[in-house]
Design a protein around this motif. Sequence first.
Motif, PDB file in Angstrom:
ATOM      1  N   ILE A  29     -10.078  17.587 -24.864  1.00 44.45           N
ATOM      2  CA  ILE A  29      -9.365  16.925 -25.962  1.00 44.45           C
ATOM      3  C   ILE A  29      -7.911  17.385 -25.995  1.00 44.45           C
ATOM      4  N   LYS A  30      -7.701  18.672 -25.794  1.00 42.56           N
ATOM      5  CA  LYS A  30      -6.335  19.195 -25.776  1.00 42.56           C
ATOM      6  C   LYS A  30      -5.518  18.544 -24.656  1.00 42.56           C
ATOM      7  N   LEU A  31      -6.098  18.451 -23.465  1.00 43.73           N
ATOM      8  CA  LEU A  31      -5.397  17.862 -22.323  1.00 43.73           C
ATOM      9  C   LEU A  31      -5.086  16.386 -22.560  1.00 43.73           C
ATOM     10  N   SER A  32      -6.005  15.692 -23.234  1.00 38.61           N
ATOM     11  CA  SER A  32      -5.856  14.249 -23.425  1.00 38.61           C
ATOM     12  C   SER A  32      -4.869  13.889 -24.523  1.00 38.61           C
ATOM     13  N   GLY A  33      -4.604  14.811 -25.437  1.00 34.08           N
ATOM     14  CA  GLY A  33      -3.725  14.510 -26.561  1.00 34.08           C
ATOM     15  C   GLY A  33      -4.504  13.834 -27.671  1.00 34.08           C
ATOM     16  N   ILE A  34      -4.904  12.624 -27.440  1.00 33.09           N
ATOM     17  CA  ILE A  34      -5.819  11.922 -28.344  1.00 33.09           C
ATOM     18  C   ILE A  34      -6.749  11.086 -27.469  1.00 33.09           C
ATOM     19  N   VAL A  35      -8.038  11.109 -27.785  1.00 32.96           N
ATOM     20  CA  VAL A  35      -9.008  10.470 -26.889  1.00 32.96           C
ATOM     21  C   VAL A  35     -10.185   9.941 -27.694  1.00 32.96           C
ATOM     22  N   GLY A  36     -10.711   8.799 -27.265  1.00 32.86           N
ATOM     23  CA  GLY A  36     -11.892   8.222 -27.886  1.00 32.86           C
ATOM     24  C   GLY A  36     -13.163   8.886 -27.387  1.00 32.86           C
ATOM     25  N   ILE A  64     -11.055  20.268 -34.459  1.00 29.20           N
ATOM     26  CA  ILE A  64     -10.525  18.976 -34.035  1.00 29.20           C
ATOM     27  C   ILE A  64     -10.337  18.085 -35.264  1.00 29.20           C
ATOM     28  N   GLU A  65      -9.526  17.060 -35.094  1.00 30.68           N
ATOM     29  CA  GLU A  65      -9.300  16.072 -36.147  1.00 30.68           C
ATOM     30  C   GLU A  65      -9.690  14.707 -35.596  1.00 30.68           C
ATOM     31  N   ILE A  66     -10.409  13.930 -36.372  1.00 28.75           N
ATOM     32  CA  ILE A  66     -10.854  12.601 -35.936  1.00 28.75           C
ATOM     33  C   ILE A  66     -10.059  11.550 -36.693  1.00 28.75           C
ATOM     34  N   GLU A  67      -9.366  10.694 -35.930  1.00 29.62           N
ATOM     35  CA  GLU A  67      -8.520   9.656 -36.511  1.00 29.62           C
ATOM     36  C   GLU A  67      -8.994   8.288 -36.030  1.00 29.62           C
ATOM     37  N   THR A  68      -8.334   7.246 -36.461  1.00 29.00           N
ATOM     38  CA  THR A  68      -8.706   5.883 -36.067  1.00 29.00           C
ATOM     39  C   THR A  68      -8.626   5.697 -34.557  1.00 29.00           C
ATOM     40  N   LEU A  69      -7.578   6.273 -33.944  1.00 29.15           N
ATOM     41  CA  LEU A  69      -7.367   6.097 -32.501  1.00 29.15           C
ATOM     42  C   LEU A  69      -8.229   7.020 -31.649  1.00 29.15           C
ATOM     43  N   GLY A  70      -8.820   8.027 -32.263  1.00 29.44           N
ATOM     44  CA  GLY A  70      -9.640   8.949 -31.501  1.00 29.44           C
ATOM     45  C   GLY A  70      -9.568  10.365 -32.044  1.00 29.44           C
ATOM     46  N   MET A  71      -9.898  11.322 -31.197  1.00 29.89           N
ATOM     47  CA  MET A  71      -9.933  12.735 -31.588  1.00 29.89           C
ATOM     48  C   MET A  71      -8.717  13.461 -31.022  1.00 29.89           C
ATOM     49  N   ARG A  72      -8.209  14.417 -31.783  1.00 28.14           N
ATOM     50  CA  ARG A  72      -7.165  15.301 -31.283  1.00 28.14           C
ATOM     51  C   ARG A  72      -7.481  16.718 -31.717  1.00 28.14           C
ATOM     52  N   ILE A  73      -6.981  17.682 -30.955  1.00 27.77           N
ATOM     53  CA  ILE A  73      -7.238  19.090 -31.276  1.00 27.77           C
ATOM     54  C   ILE A  73      -6.332  19.528 -32.418  1.00 27.77           C
ATOM     55  N   SER A  74      -6.835  20.412 -33.260  1.00 27.07           N
ATOM     56  CA  SER A  74      -6.048  20.935 -34.381  1.00 27.07           C
ATOM     57  C   SER A  74      -5.300  22.192 -33.954  1.00 27.07           C
ATOM     58  N   GLY A  75      -4.431  22.686 -34.830  1.00 24.08           N
ATOM     59  CA  GLY A  75      -3.729  23.936 -34.550  1.00 24.08           C
ATOM     60  C   GLY A  75      -4.693  25.087 -34.369  1.00 24.08           C
ATOM     61  N   SER A  76      -5.745  25.124 -35.179  1.00 24.67           N
ATOM     62  CA  SER A  76      -6.764  26.177 -35.062  1.00 24.67           C
ATOM     63  C   SER A  76      -7.495  26.081 -33.730  1.00 24.67           C
TER      64      SER A  76
END
Length: 347
Positions: A29-36, A64-76
């Motif tokens: 997820i970190k490498l992808s930036g945002i991913v479905g 991680i944080e889940i948004e409309t466009l997909g998942m992204r890693i959080s600061g934690s």
Amino acid sequence: MRNLLEIQEQLLPDLMDTLKRRYSILHQIKLSGIVGRRTLASSLSMTERVLRAETDLLKAQGLIEIETLGMRISGSGICLLEELEPVMNELFGLVELEEKIRQAYGLRKVVIIPGDSESSPEVKRELGRAGARTLLSFVQDGDTIAVTGGSTLAEVAEQMSSLPGGEPLTSTWFVPARGGLGESMEIQANTIASKMAKRVGAEYRLLHVPDLLSEDAYQSLVQDQHIQEIVDVIRRCRVIIHGIGDAMEMARRRKLDEGSIRNLQADGAIAESFGYYFSEDGEVVHKMLTLGLRLEDIMRTETIIGIAGGQGKGKAIHAVLKFGHEDILVTDEAAALEVEKEIDAGI
């Protein structure tokens, strides 16, 4: 006392498998930036059902944080990955592989990142990040750093912007190791050297000559005072960071004629770096007529960092390491495993 990881792996194998799986999900997820979820499941060879359960847990933990466009890693999540990296590299066997390669070629340091940069743009970015971090750990203000061209070095330059800041290297110079290949501007040494310099607040000089010269052109340019001044700066560099290429691929990129390519094949050329072609045994079998770093300059440079990845680069990396003048290797798991085969074949 036995390594704690080994004990845990024997007593709690399921727990270790879970740790590896969740780390891999976070890392991807970190490498992808945002991913479905579907794309992530495919890249990890995991069912969507299993992935959904894991990502729900990671979200609940605030990783991680889940948004409309997909998942992204959080600061934690990023902080946790950084803390886990040394442990996970050992779990995945990369620490042992780094040490095996380091000892086999007498290197100062080997850095291996997971994956295959040849088949994954995300791993290519991570390889660039590892190269940038490694380069900056060896640079001192006042250094001159010579940089070659290529897509991997371009990624190193790109990733330098995401590294923790510090005092600008105002007395440091970045220079191209030699002229350009006549390819796209983004991967030419001049472009990469200038971008690296701008990212860290350093200075740069450019060498506006072709990489491949005729004898007449070489003799004309070598007499030019401005060109000679820049070449002298390049040849006094303390650090070199360079890519490693497959010999035939580089010959085609340089648009060598068929006769020259056949000669390289007959001479056993399998790797190219600095404009020199190397055999499997690390012998120089051909050199290009080019302005910039010469073999004698390379041999007396204090710190040489080679960076290359992808399963197809294993033999080329081995050949350049056999040459015997590298200090640091930054590579990926796929290439490192191929290099290991070359080491084992020589035993």
